[in-house]
Enzyme design. Structure first.
Site, PDB file in Angstrom:
ATOM      1  CE  LYS A 277     -17.895  13.887  29.042  1.00 31.52           C
ATOM      2  NZ  LYS A 277     -18.114  15.123  29.796  1.00 31.52           N
TER       3      LYS A 277
ATOM      4  CE  LYS B 197      -7.653  25.499  21.220  1.00 30.65           C
ATOM      5  NZ  LYS B 197      -8.150  24.700  20.158  1.00 30.65           N
TER       6      LYS B 197
ATOM      7  CE  LYS C 242     -17.396  27.448  25.706  1.00 29.94           C
ATOM      8  NZ  LYS C 242     -18.169  26.562  24.881  1.00 29.94           N
TER       9      LYS C 242
END
Ligand code: TRP
Length: 329
Positions: free
Chosen positions: A111, A194, A197
């Site tokens: 972050k 895979k 999102k």
């Protein structure tokens, strides 16, 4: 019986990967355990401090989970911010969490890199809030993906440290919930990896028929088998894997046979796959949209969930306050 807690982010829609990879297992999980499912809306503020429509995203996640089979009669399904006791435990755990160890977690370091202009204290203490979510119900099992393993390890550390500091055997150390062989990796439509999102390679449970057809018809393939029984390339194997999830065994075998004999036409395979995905998704989508409209029902579910969660959370907080030494006059 185990107490299982599962936290769900309040951003983003569910896709087939979420469904077959996790949610489908939750449905069984709630029959065998004392389950808590919650929507982490406080956590979302660490990245989106001024959300467009916080309530709407919480509402749509709740509707999706109910539509896919989470049962408010069997489990406590609630919104994190409805349970204020969590914030008190978070405050208390913060006193036993060290800045150094928090700074070293991979998610914090990520972050710092991805949102350098908003390295807020909530981000630093994200694992403490997550530990509070878990420990507030004294949960001993938590289903987590790879990316959350370190956070769960921190929760164990805080639980152990609390017990040690106050010389009690109070909090259980939460372990990852293991689905065993049930774990399926659902591939995306972009040929490798895979469904995810961020990868934008997925089919959402709210996608309409047209969108599904379009996505499937555009899925990556290869130039086709050139000899009998040749090995299957990754993009084609991925389509077969999806077929295994949504189509009948006969359909799957039919196309595998065609592949083996080099007679396969990928257009036909995709058309069939698209229709089978539609048959699978359409009733769920209908369900989601109906539930989303039913504010009365959602309100009832959230209220019932909050009541169950608050009952367990306030018991823990009362005991924790005792242990630390807060007393009433
Ligand atoms: N951090 C989790 C995620 O991003 C969500 C979450 C918040 C969670 N609190 C939790 C998961 C407690 C499990 C337990 O996916």
């Amino acid at each position: 019986m185990d107490t299982v807690l599962s936290g769900i982010r309040s951003t983003g829609n569910l896709h087939l990967g979420n469904y077959f990879g996790a949610v489908k297992n939750f449905i069984k999980m709630q029959d065998e355990n004392n389950c808590y499912f919650f929507i982490a809306d406080y956590h979302s503020l660490t990245t989106y401090p001024t959300p467009e429509n916080l309530h709407n995203s919480v509402k749509s996640v709740l509707a999706e989970y109910l539509a896919t089979g989470l049962d408010p009669e069997k489990s406590a399904i609630y919104v994190q911010s409805d349970v204020r006791e969590i914030t008190e435990l978070y405050l208390l755990l913060n006193m036993n969490a060290y800045v150094g160890e928090l700074e070293r977690t991979t998610s914090f370091k990520d972050k710092v890199r991805t949102q350098p202009n908003n390295v807020n204290a909530g981000l630093l203490t994200y694992p403490v809030l997550m530990a509070a979510d878990i420990l507030i119900h004294k949960a001993n099992k938590v289903p987590v993906g790879k990316d959350q393993e370190q956070n769960l390890e921190m929760a164990r550390k805080f639980a152990k440290r609390f017990n040690h500091m106050y010389k009690v055997d109070y909090f259980p150390e939460p372990q990852p919930y293991n689905f065993g062989e049930n774990l399926v990796k659902v591939p995306g439509l972009d040929g490798s990896g895979k469904m995810g999102k961020t990868a934008g390679n997925g089919i959402y449970l709210v996608d309409d028929d047209k969108a599904i057809r379009k996505k499937v018809m555009r899925a990556v393939t290869d130039s086709g088998p050139t000899e009998m029984n040749s090995p299957i390339s990754e993009p084609i194997q991925n389509l077969f894997t999806l077929m295994e999830l949504v189509s009948t065994p006969d359909t799957l075998n039919f196309f595998k046979e065609k592949y083996a004999t080099c007679e396969i036409r990928y257009g036909d395979l995709k058309k069939q796959l698209a229709e089978d995905i539609i048959n699978f998704v359409a009733p769920i989508r209908k369900n989601i949209l109906e539930i989303q409209e039913d504010t009365e029902y959602l309100r009832k579910v959230a209220k019932m969930g909050a009541e169950k969660a608050i009952e367990s959370a306030s018991k823990t907080i009362k005991e924790v306050r005792e242990i630390i030494g807060f007393r009433e006059f």
